[in-house]
Design an enzyme around this catalytic site. Structure first.
Site, short mmCIF file in Angstrom:
data_model
loop_
_atom_site.label_atom_id
_atom_site.label_comp_id
_atom_site.label_asym_id
_atom_site.label_seq_id
_atom_site.Cartn_x
_atom_site.Cartn_y
_atom_site.Cartn_z
N GLU A 67 0.80 -0.92 -0.06
CA GLU A 67 0.08 0.07 -0.13
C GLU A 67 0.92 1.13 -0.08
O GLU A 67 1.84 1.23 0.64
CB GLU A 67 -1.04 -0.08 1.25
N ASP A 68 0.45 2.30 -0.43
CA ASP A 68 0.95 3.50 -0.27
C ASP A 68 1.29 4.23 0.70
O ASP A 68 2.36 4.58 1.25
CB ASP A 68 0.36 4.58 -1.47
N ASP B 74 -3.03 5.64 7.10
CA ASP B 74 -3.22 6.87 7.55
C ASP B 74 -4.25 6.43 8.93
O ASP B 74 -3.71 6.25 9.76
CB ASP B 74 -4.30 7.63 6.54
N PHE C 226 -0.47 16.08 4.75
CA PHE C 226 -1.24 15.35 3.54
C PHE C 226 -0.18 15.67 2.41
O PHE C 226 0.03 16.77 1.97
CB PHE C 226 -2.58 16.18 3.00
N ARG D 293 -0.35 12.02 -9.05
CA ARG D 293 0.34 10.74 -8.76
C ARG D 293 1.65 10.53 -9.52
O ARG D 293 2.60 9.77 -9.15
CB ARG D 293 -0.81 9.76 -9.34
#
Ligand code: IMP
Ligand code: MG
Length: 174
Positions: free
Chosen positions: A97-98, A101, A150, A163
């Site tokens: 996963e990136d 959070d 963020f 992206r």
């Protein structure tokens, strides 16, 4: 004035850490085959570079979920492209996963994969924001821990944009 994108983690730092992560994973699995399952869309840049650095037997798969709307998590996970049990059963799955959070996406995905009777499941994440957790979650492999900011780039989007940046950045609104 146009918002400026600041670099948080440079391309060089990202690539060096990804190489280390690939070596760490190889040490753990050794001669056993791994199924790298990347979460679309955000994790693909990281997953591709990780897999290219992985010097061992590997299979590749993808799953797509979404939980975000702009900067605000809706808290609800929507499964958009499912996995097939025949591809997961008896495999050593490494979910890629990136970013973690709130922890909701990975919690959901680990349980989802476990239902398909894999041999094992581990998790690998490029970025971790531990201060944002809503549900407890600890990834097995973590690229970088970051503060509550963020971030965009290298797969991460803000409303589907940015992206394609080769580094991790953030928008300086000043
Ligand atoms: P979680 O379910 O709250 O852990 O959220 C994970 C997902 O939220 C990630 O796969 C990202 O798509 C998105 N996300 C969380 N933080 C950021 C960020 O800083 N930038 C871009 N996307 C983010
Ligand atoms: Mg995502």
């Amino acid at each position: 004035m146009k918002n400026k994108i600041e670099v948080l983690i440079s391309e060089e730092k990202l690539q060096a850490r990804i190489k280390e992560l690939a070596e760490e994973i190889k040490k753990d699995y050794n001669d056993s085959e791994v199924l790298f399952c990347s979460v679309l869309k955000g994790a693909i840049f990281f997953a591709v570079d990780l897999m290219k650095n992985y010097d061992g037997d590997a299979l590749v798969d993808f799953v797509r979920v979404s939980s975000y709307d702009g900067e605000n998590s809706t808290g609800k996970i929507i499964l958009k492209i499912p996995l097939k049990e025949e591809n997961i059963k008896d495999k050593n799955v490494v979910l890629i996963e990136d970013i973690v959070d709130t922890g909701r996406t990975f919690n959901y995905l680990v349980e989802y994969v476990k239902k398909m009777n894999p041999k094992s499941v581990k998790t690998c994440v490029m970025l971790d924001k531990p201060s944002r957790r809503v549900v407890p979650f600890k990834a097995d492999y973590v690229g970088f821990e970051i503060e509550d900011l963020f971030v965009i780039g290298y797969g991460l989007d803000y409303d589907e944009k940015y992206r394609n940046l080769p580094y991790i950045g953030y928008i300086n609104e000043k």
